[in-house]
Motif scaffolding. Structure first.
Motif, PDB file in Angstrom:
ATOM      1  N   MET A 165       0.858  -1.171   0.000  1.00 54.46           N
ATOM      2  CA  MET A 165       0.000   0.000   0.000  1.00 54.46           C
ATOM      3  C   MET A 165       0.906   1.237   0.000  1.00 54.46           C
ATOM      4  SD  MET A 165      -1.431   0.352   3.937  1.00 54.46           S
ATOM      5  CE  MET A 165      -2.241   1.916   3.551  1.00 54.46           C
ATOM      6  N   SER A 166       0.340   2.380  -0.355  1.00 57.65           N
ATOM      7  CA  SER A 166       1.120   3.610  -0.487  1.00 57.65           C
ATOM      8  C   SER A 166       0.661   4.637   0.542  1.00 57.65           C
ATOM      9  CB  SER A 166       0.972   4.190  -1.904  1.00 57.65           C
ATOM     10  OG  SER A 166       1.346   3.230  -2.876  1.00 57.65           O
ATOM     11  N   LEU A 167       1.625   5.375   1.083  1.00 60.19           N
ATOM     12  CA  LEU A 167       1.338   6.373   2.106  1.00 60.19           C
ATOM     13  C   LEU A 167       2.133   7.639   1.830  1.00 60.19           C
ATOM     14  CD1 LEU A 167       0.212   7.229   4.945  1.00 60.19           C
ATOM     15  CD2 LEU A 167       2.287   6.223   5.899  1.00 60.19           C
ATOM     16  N   ILE A 168       1.431   8.775   1.764  1.00 65.04           N
ATOM     17  CA  ILE A 168       2.071  10.085   1.661  1.00 65.04           C
ATOM     18  C   ILE A 168       1.805  10.814   2.966  1.00 65.04           C
ATOM     19  CG2 ILE A 168       2.229  12.247   0.374  1.00 65.04           C
ATOM     20  CD1 ILE A 168       1.102  10.775  -2.045  1.00 65.04           C
ATOM     21  N   ALA A 169       2.875  11.167   3.693  1.00 63.02           N
ATOM     22  CA  ALA A 169       2.678  11.701   5.043  1.00 63.02           C
ATOM     23  C   ALA A 169       3.672  12.809   5.336  1.00 63.02           C
ATOM     24  CB  ALA A 169       2.825  10.579   6.077  1.00 63.02           C
ATOM     25  N   GLU A 170       3.305  13.620   6.329  1.00 69.97           N
ATOM     26  CA  GLU A 170       4.216  14.612   6.884  1.00 69.97           C
ATOM     27  C   GLU A 170       4.282  14.404   8.391  1.00 69.97           C
ATOM     28  OE1 GLU A 170       2.960  18.639   6.564  1.00 69.97           O
ATOM     29  OE2 GLU A 170       0.874  18.226   7.092  1.00 69.97           O
ATOM     30  N   VAL A 171       5.384  14.800   8.981  1.00 73.93           N
ATOM     31  CA  VAL A 171       5.580  14.660  10.420  1.00 73.93           C
ATOM     32  C   VAL A 171       5.225  15.977  11.094  1.00 73.93           C
ATOM     33  CG1 VAL A 171       7.310  14.323  12.219  1.00 73.93           C
ATOM     34  CG2 VAL A 171       7.308  12.854  10.193  1.00 73.93           C
ATOM     35  N   VAL A 172       4.407  15.901  12.139  1.00 70.66           N
ATOM     36  CA  VAL A 172       3.993  17.092  12.880  1.00 70.66           C
ATOM     37  C   VAL A 172       4.257  16.858  14.359  1.00 70.66           C
ATOM     38  CG1 VAL A 172       2.214  17.673  11.192  1.00 70.66           C
ATOM     39  CG2 VAL A 172       1.611  16.270  13.160  1.00 70.66           C
ATOM     40  N   GLY A 173       4.268  17.913  15.138  1.00 74.87           N
ATOM     41  CA  GLY A 173       4.489  17.798  16.569  1.00 74.87           C
ATOM     42  C   GLY A 173       5.898  18.206  16.942  1.00 74.87           C
ATOM     43  N   GLN A 174       6.578  17.379  17.728  1.00 75.61           N
ATOM     44  CA  GLN A 174       7.910  17.711  18.216  1.00 75.61           C
ATOM     45  C   GLN A 174       9.014  17.240  17.277  1.00 75.61           C
ATOM     46  OE1 GLN A 174       8.549  16.757  22.326  1.00 75.61           O
ATOM     47  NE2 GLN A 174       6.563  17.537  22.968  1.00 75.61           N
ATOM     48  N   GLY A 175       8.650  16.681  16.127  1.00 71.18           N
ATOM     49  CA  GLY A 175       9.626  16.304  15.117  1.00 71.18           C
ATOM     50  C   GLY A 175       9.273  16.955  13.799  1.00 71.18           C
ATOM     51  N   GLN A 176      10.269  17.191  12.968  1.00 66.48           N
ATOM     52  CA  GLN A 176      10.024  17.832  11.686  1.00 66.48           C
ATOM     53  C   GLN A 176      10.817  17.131  10.590  1.00 66.48           C
ATOM     54  OE1 GLN A 176       7.876  20.342  11.037  1.00 66.48           O
ATOM     55  NE2 GLN A 176       7.242  20.366  13.178  1.00 66.48           N
ATOM     56  N   LEU A 177      10.180  16.969   9.415  1.00 66.30           N
ATOM     57  CA  LEU A 177      10.892  16.516   8.228  1.00 66.30           C
ATOM     58  C   LEU A 177      11.520  17.739   7.589  1.00 66.30           C
ATOM     59  CD1 LEU A 177       8.198  14.138   6.707  1.00 66.30           C
ATOM     60  CD2 LEU A 177      10.365  13.411   7.658  1.00 66.30           C
ATOM     61  N   ASP A 205       8.489  24.781   0.480  1.00 62.32           N
ATOM     62  CA  ASP A 205       9.427  24.691   1.596  1.00 62.32           C
ATOM     63  C   ASP A 205       8.948  23.630   2.591  1.00 62.32           C
ATOM     64  OD1 ASP A 205      11.531  25.158   3.297  1.00 62.32           O
ATOM     65  OD2 ASP A 205      10.589  26.893   4.264  1.00 62.32           O
ATOM     66  N   ARG A 206       8.931  22.392   2.146  1.00 62.16           N
ATOM     67  CA  ARG A 206       8.521  21.308   3.035  1.00 62.16           C
ATOM     68  C   ARG A 206       9.017  19.978   2.471  1.00 62.16           C
ATOM     69  NH1 ARG A 206       2.337  19.421   1.995  1.00 62.16           N
ATOM     70  NH2 ARG A 206       2.200  19.838  -0.245  1.00 62.16           N
ATOM     71  N   HIS A 207       9.067  18.969   3.372  1.00 67.62           N
ATOM     72  CA  HIS A 207       9.454  17.612   3.000  1.00 67.62           C
ATOM     73  C   HIS A 207       8.286  16.675   3.322  1.00 67.62           C
ATOM     74  CE1 HIS A 207      13.407  19.470   3.128  1.00 67.62           C
ATOM     75  NE2 HIS A 207      13.934  18.384   2.593  1.00 67.62           N
ATOM     76  N   LEU A 208       8.138  15.632   2.526  1.00 65.15           N
ATOM     77  CA  LEU A 208       7.141  14.597   2.754  1.00 65.15           C
ATOM     78  C   LEU A 208       7.820  13.231   2.669  1.00 65.15           C
ATOM     79  CD1 LEU A 208       4.163  15.870   0.533  1.00 65.15           C
ATOM     80  CD2 LEU A 208       4.450  16.175   3.006  1.00 65.15           C
ATOM     81  N   VAL A 209       7.138  12.216   3.206  1.00 66.27           N
ATOM     82  CA  VAL A 209       7.600  10.836   3.024  1.00 66.27           C
ATOM     83  C   VAL A 209       6.614  10.118   2.106  1.00 66.27           C
ATOM     84  CG1 VAL A 209       8.869  10.647   5.186  1.00 66.27           C
ATOM     85  CG2 VAL A 209       6.437  10.099   5.154  1.00 66.27           C
ATOM     86  N   PHE A 210       7.165   9.348   1.178  1.00 64.15           N
ATOM     87  CA  PHE A 210       6.382   8.533   0.261  1.00 64.15           C
ATOM     88  C   PHE A 210       6.717   7.084   0.597  1.00 64.15           C
ATOM     89  CE2 PHE A 210       6.752  12.635  -1.611  1.00 64.15           C
ATOM     90  CZ  PHE A 210       5.601  12.841  -2.349  1.00 64.15           C
TER      91      PHE A 210
END
Length: 339
Positions: A165-177, A205-210
């Motif tokens: 399966m495929s997931l596109i996500a960003e990290v929020v909270g106390q961690g940042q991509l 101006d952002r990073h994502l994980v695929f």
């Protein structure tokens, strides 16, 4: 015997002495096939290469299994340039995927299409795919999928699993991509099932994980996550959990799934306390049993015992080696003799 080849709608199984037997009778140019072998082998194709520029591949609305016909690797945006792509379309290989965004092109962990590979294409509109002329590579062939983070030994073998399966996500909270050294890992139980480095979004101006997440079952879960902060060199706790569903897509470039990060707390999976913890029984009063929690900052010997009001030991609940983490033991109110 028992080896299997299948396409999107048919399959055949190999029977010793009889060959391949089933509904899949012919292999078609431009189509994709999934081959399951009981042992390693090499497939040799005899003949002349297909002329990719004059061989159109029909694309239907929905999922299409397509082959890559050119003999050299090619940037995914150039390779799929003839498609009437729309925002949300997906191209997926065995080790990565990309999503189409109008104005930005194909974005994701799948950056190049490679010879001898095959792909799944999700299209919201029917059309025709014709690969352009592929120039011979000037140097080292381009990597098809973004590399796994070198700072962590997180590696997954896609060939061990049948579904993805495929997931596109960003990290929020106390961690940042915020760098390509950051990464997210997906687990089912204690088994690593997916790794995704942080990738910058063009002109943003952002990073994502695929992330491509793998499973041996069409439905599985829960899928849990860990976040690696490359700058700090530490892993972050991610309380977010999802269920695995084969061939689904969670999140998009425009609206990625949010993965929260924060320090692990008492009650969280994988929580390891900084010092020894002995929690009171809960519930209290209890009938017929109560749970007693204890935390270990490091693995070691542990003993937990019950004493009566006179200071006499009446029950030993735990005696032996325990791993680091937070654990629970149940006491039913009885002594070592069962009274």
């Amino acid at each position: 015997a028992g080896d299997l080849i299948r396409n999107q709608s048919q399959f055949s199984q190999y029977v010793a002495g009889s060959g391949w037997f089933g509904s899949l009778q012919d292999l078609a140019v431009g189509s994709r096939y999934l081959l399951h072998l009981s042992r390693p082998a090499t497939l040799q194709v005899v003949g002349y290469a297909v002329n990719a520029e004059t061989t159109p591949i029909p694309v239907s609305r929905g999922w299409n299994w397509i082959g890559y016909l050119p003999q050299n690797s090619m940037d995914v945006n150039r390779a799929l340039g003839s498609l009437p792509a729309q925002t949300g379309d997906i191209i997926k290989g065995q080790g990565g995927f990309a999503q189409f965004v109008e104005g930005l092109g194909w974005i994701g962990s799948l950056r190049f299409l490679q010879p001898f590979e095959a792909y799944e294409l999700y299209s919201q509109a029917p059309g025709t795919l014709t690969y352009p002329f592929a120039d011979p590579p000037a140097g080292k062939p381009a990597a098809a999928v973004a590399p796994v983070v070198a700072a962590r030994d997180w590696r997954v073998d896609p060939k061990r699993h049948r579904y993805s399966m495929s997931l596109i996500a960003e990290v929020v909270g106390q961690g940042q991509l915020d760098s390509e050294g950051d990464a997210v890992a997906a687990y089912v139980g204690d088994e690593l099932r997916g790794v995704a480095p942080a990738l910058p979004v063009p002109d943003q101006d952002r990073h994502l994980v695929f992330a491509t997440i793998y499973s041996d079952e069409e439905q599985a879960g829960p899928v849990t996550f860990r976040f690696y902060d490359a700058e700090a060199g530490v892993e972050g706790f991610v309380p977010t959990e999802i269920d695995f569903a084969a061939n689904t897509i969670l999140g998009s470039v425009a609206e990625p799934l949010a993965l929260e990060t924060r320090p692990a707390r008492l009650g969280d999976r994988g929580f390891i306390p900084e010092q020894f913890i002995l929690s009171p029984g809960y519930p209290n009063p209890f009938n017929p049993s109560t749970q007693i929690g204890y935390g270990m900052p490091a693995a070691g010997q542990v003993e937990i015992a019950i004493y009566d009001a006179l200071g006499q030991r009446i029950r030993t609940l735990v005696s032996g080696h325990a791993p680091a983490g937070y654990h629970r033991v149940v006491w039913d109110g009885r002594d070592d003799q069962g009274h």
